[in-house]
Design a protein around this motif. Sequence first.
Motif, PDB file in Angstrom:
ATOM      1  N   ARG A 104       6.871 -24.743 -20.470  1.00 21.21           N
ATOM      2  CA  ARG A 104       6.496 -23.571 -19.676  1.00 21.21           C
ATOM      3  C   ARG A 104       5.195 -22.953 -20.188  1.00 21.21           C
ATOM      4  NH1 ARG A 104      11.975 -23.356 -20.014  1.00 21.21           N
ATOM      5  NH2 ARG A 104      12.003 -21.823 -21.707  1.00 21.21           N
ATOM      6  N   ILE A 105       4.968 -22.984 -21.497  1.00 21.56           N
ATOM      7  CA  ILE A 105       3.709 -22.486 -22.067  1.00 21.56           C
ATOM      8  C   ILE A 105       2.551 -23.309 -21.511  1.00 21.56           C
ATOM      9  CG2 ILE A 105       2.319 -22.347 -24.178  1.00 21.56           C
ATOM     10  CD1 ILE A 105       4.950 -21.700 -25.678  1.00 21.56           C
ATOM     11  N   LEU A 106       2.690 -24.635 -21.525  1.00 24.99           N
ATOM     12  CA  LEU A 106       1.632 -25.520 -21.052  1.00 24.99           C
ATOM     13  C   LEU A 106       1.347 -25.336 -19.566  1.00 24.99           C
ATOM     14  CD1 LEU A 106       2.527 -28.826 -22.940  1.00 24.99           C
ATOM     15  CD2 LEU A 106       0.815 -27.102 -23.557  1.00 24.99           C
ATOM     16  N   GLN A 107       2.363 -24.938 -18.806  1.00 23.52           N
ATOM     17  CA  GLN A 107       2.204 -24.724 -17.365  1.00 23.52           C
ATOM     18  C   GLN A 107       1.738 -23.305 -17.038  1.00 23.52           C
ATOM     19  OE1 GLN A 107       6.047 -25.646 -15.751  1.00 23.52           O
ATOM     20  NE2 GLN A 107       5.989 -27.750 -16.512  1.00 23.52           N
ATOM     21  N   GLY A 108       1.594 -22.463 -18.052  1.00 21.66           N
ATOM     22  CA  GLY A 108       1.170 -21.095 -17.825  1.00 21.66           C
ATOM     23  C   GLY A 108       2.284 -20.185 -17.332  1.00 21.66           C
ATOM     24  N   ARG A 109       3.525 -20.622 -17.467  1.00 19.80           N
ATOM     25  CA  ARG A 109       4.663 -19.824 -17.003  1.00 19.80           C
ATOM     26  C   ARG A 109       5.380 -19.111 -18.134  1.00 19.80           C
ATOM     27  NH1 ARG A 109       8.565 -23.202 -13.606  1.00 19.80           N
ATOM     28  NH2 ARG A 109       8.644 -24.257 -15.591  1.00 19.80           N
ATOM     29  N   ALA A 110       4.899 -19.263 -19.359  1.00 20.41           N
ATOM     30  CA  ALA A 110       5.482 -18.585 -20.525  1.00 20.41           C
ATOM     31  C   ALA A 110       4.358 -18.331 -21.524  1.00 20.41           C
ATOM     32  CB  ALA A 110       6.574 -19.443 -21.159  1.00 20.41           C
ATOM     33  N   HIS A 111       4.596 -17.378 -22.406  1.00 17.77           N
ATOM     34  CA  HIS A 111       3.592 -17.024 -23.412  1.00 17.77           C
ATOM     35  C   HIS A 111       3.891 -17.710 -24.734  1.00 17.77           C
ATOM     36  CE1 HIS A 111       1.749 -14.023 -20.866  1.00 17.77           C
ATOM     37  NE2 HIS A 111       2.959 -13.570 -20.580  1.00 17.77           N
ATOM     38  N   PHE A 112       2.819 -18.052 -25.441  1.00 23.50           N
ATOM     39  CA  PHE A 112       2.970 -18.602 -26.783  1.00 23.50           C
ATOM     40  C   PHE A 112       3.428 -17.456 -27.690  1.00 23.50           C
ATOM     41  CE2 PHE A 112       1.623 -19.860 -30.988  1.00 23.50           C
ATOM     42  CZ  PHE A 112       2.032 -21.177 -31.024  1.00 23.50           C
ATOM     43  N   PRO A 113       4.404 -17.693 -28.571  1.00 22.41           N
ATOM     44  CA  PRO A 113       4.899 -16.622 -29.448  1.00 22.41           C
ATOM     45  C   PRO A 113       3.807 -16.124 -30.410  1.00 22.41           C
ATOM     46  CG  PRO A 113       6.316 -18.567 -29.560  1.00 22.41           C
ATOM     47  CD  PRO A 113       5.118 -18.939 -28.760  1.00 22.41           C
ATOM     48  N   THR A 114       3.492 -14.860 -30.310  1.00 26.82           N
ATOM     49  CA  THR A 114       2.432 -14.268 -31.122  1.00 26.82           C
ATOM     50  C   THR A 114       2.661 -14.486 -32.611  1.00 26.82           C
ATOM     51  OG1 THR A 114       2.127 -12.583 -29.433  1.00 26.82           O
ATOM     52  CG2 THR A 114       1.182 -12.121 -31.578  1.00 26.82           C
ATOM     53  N   ARG A 115       3.891 -14.386 -33.051  1.00 24.14           N
ATOM     54  CA  ARG A 115       4.185 -14.518 -34.478  1.00 24.14           C
ATOM     55  C   ARG A 115       3.951 -15.939 -35.001  1.00 24.14           C
ATOM     56  NH1 ARG A 115       8.830 -14.934 -31.800  1.00 24.14           N
ATOM     57  NH2 ARG A 115      10.369 -16.440 -32.484  1.00 24.14           N
ATOM     58  N   LYS A 116       3.726 -16.883 -34.118  1.00 19.63           N
ATOM     59  CA  LYS A 116       3.514 -18.270 -34.545  1.00 19.63           C
ATOM     60  C   LYS A 116       2.056 -18.713 -34.412  1.00 19.63           C
ATOM     61  CE  LYS A 116       8.223 -19.479 -33.625  1.00 19.63           C
ATOM     62  NZ  LYS A 116       9.069 -20.562 -33.969  1.00 19.63           N
ATOM     63  N   ARG A 117       1.174 -17.791 -34.027  1.00 18.09           N
ATOM     64  CA  ARG A 117      -0.237 -18.151 -33.827  1.00 18.09           C
ATOM     65  C   ARG A 117      -0.902 -18.648 -35.108  1.00 18.09           C
ATOM     66  NH1 ARG A 117      -3.321 -15.977 -29.490  1.00 18.09           N
ATOM     67  NH2 ARG A 117      -4.887 -15.427 -31.015  1.00 18.09           N
ATOM     68  N   LEU A 118      -0.694 -17.938 -36.203  1.00  8.28           N
ATOM     69  CA  LEU A 118      -1.302 -18.349 -37.466  1.00  8.28           C
ATOM     70  C   LEU A 118      -0.781 -19.718 -37.894  1.00  8.28           C
ATOM     71  CD1 LEU A 118      -3.163 -17.790 -39.821  1.00  8.28           C
ATOM     72  CD2 LEU A 118      -1.318 -16.504 -40.904  1.00  8.28           C
ATOM     73  N   ALA A 119       0.518 -19.925 -37.760  1.00  8.22           N
ATOM     74  CA  ALA A 119       1.101 -21.225 -38.113  1.00  8.22           C
ATOM     75  C   ALA A 119       0.522 -22.333 -37.231  1.00  8.22           C
ATOM     76  CB  ALA A 119       2.620 -21.180 -37.979  1.00  8.22           C
ATOM     77  N   LEU A 120       0.300 -22.029 -35.936  1.00  8.95           N
ATOM     78  CA  LEU A 120      -0.301 -23.016 -35.033  1.00  8.95           C
ATOM     79  C   LEU A 120      -1.701 -23.396 -35.507  1.00  8.95           C
ATOM     80  CD1 LEU A 120      -0.209 -24.563 -32.229  1.00  8.95           C
ATOM     81  CD2 LEU A 120      -1.524 -22.605 -31.387  1.00  8.95           C
ATOM     82  N   MET A 121      -2.510 -22.395 -35.833  1.00  3.25           N
ATOM     83  CA  MET A 121      -3.879 -22.676 -36.274  1.00  3.25           C
ATOM     84  C   MET A 121      -3.888 -23.473 -37.573  1.00  3.25           C
ATOM     85  SD  MET A 121      -6.002 -19.237 -35.183  1.00  3.25           S
ATOM     86  CE  MET A 121      -4.761 -18.016 -35.612  1.00  3.25           C
ATOM     87  N   GLN A 122      -2.984 -23.152 -38.493  1.00  2.00           N
ATOM     88  CA  GLN A 122      -2.905 -23.906 -39.745  1.00  2.00           C
ATOM     89  C   GLN A 122      -2.454 -25.335 -39.487  1.00  2.00           C
ATOM     90  OE1 GLN A 122      -0.308 -21.232 -41.858  1.00  2.00           O
ATOM     91  NE2 GLN A 122      -2.011 -20.307 -42.977  1.00  2.00           N
ATOM     92  N   LEU A 123      -1.464 -25.486 -38.644  1.00  3.80           N
ATOM     93  CA  LEU A 123      -0.951 -26.815 -38.326  1.00  3.80           C
ATOM     94  C   LEU A 123      -2.000 -27.659 -37.610  1.00  3.80           C
ATOM     95  CD1 LEU A 123       1.434 -28.823 -38.173  1.00  3.80           C
ATOM     96  CD2 LEU A 123       2.091 -27.692 -36.033  1.00  3.80           C
TER      97      LEU A 123
END
Length: 128
Positions: free
Chosen positions: A69-88
Amino acid sequence: MDSQHKSTGVHQRQIPLLAEVRKPELVDPALIAKLDGEDEAILLCVHLSRLSHEAICQRLGIDKGHWSRILQGRAHFPTRKRLALMQLCGNLAPIQYEALKSGLTVYENPAAKRKAELMAELASLEAA
C-alpha cells in the motif's frame, strides 16, 4: 564456550544485520530536485539501495501488505522508521528532500559545506 552452548549443546549464530548497515550517503541533488513528494523520496531511497522489497520489509518489521500500500501511495511510510530506512538503504534521500523543500541543503560534514561556499564565491567572482 558460553553457558547457553554448554547447557543446550546448540550453538546459535548472531544475525549479521549490523554488518550490512551502511553509512548513509548523499544522493545527487539533481535527483532530489525532480521529486514530487515525500513518498517519492522514500521510493528513491529504496530504489537506490538495490535491496529487495522483501528484505526491506523484513529488516524494518513492516507488513508486506502495508508495504504494498505504501508503494501504491495508499498508505504512509511509518515516520519512526525513516532513520532506519536511510541507514539500511545507505542514502539520505528522504531527509535531503525535506531539506530542499525547506530551503536548506544537507552537507556530509562542515568541510563539505565550506567547500561549497567557497566554490559559489569563486563562481560569483569569475562571473563579475
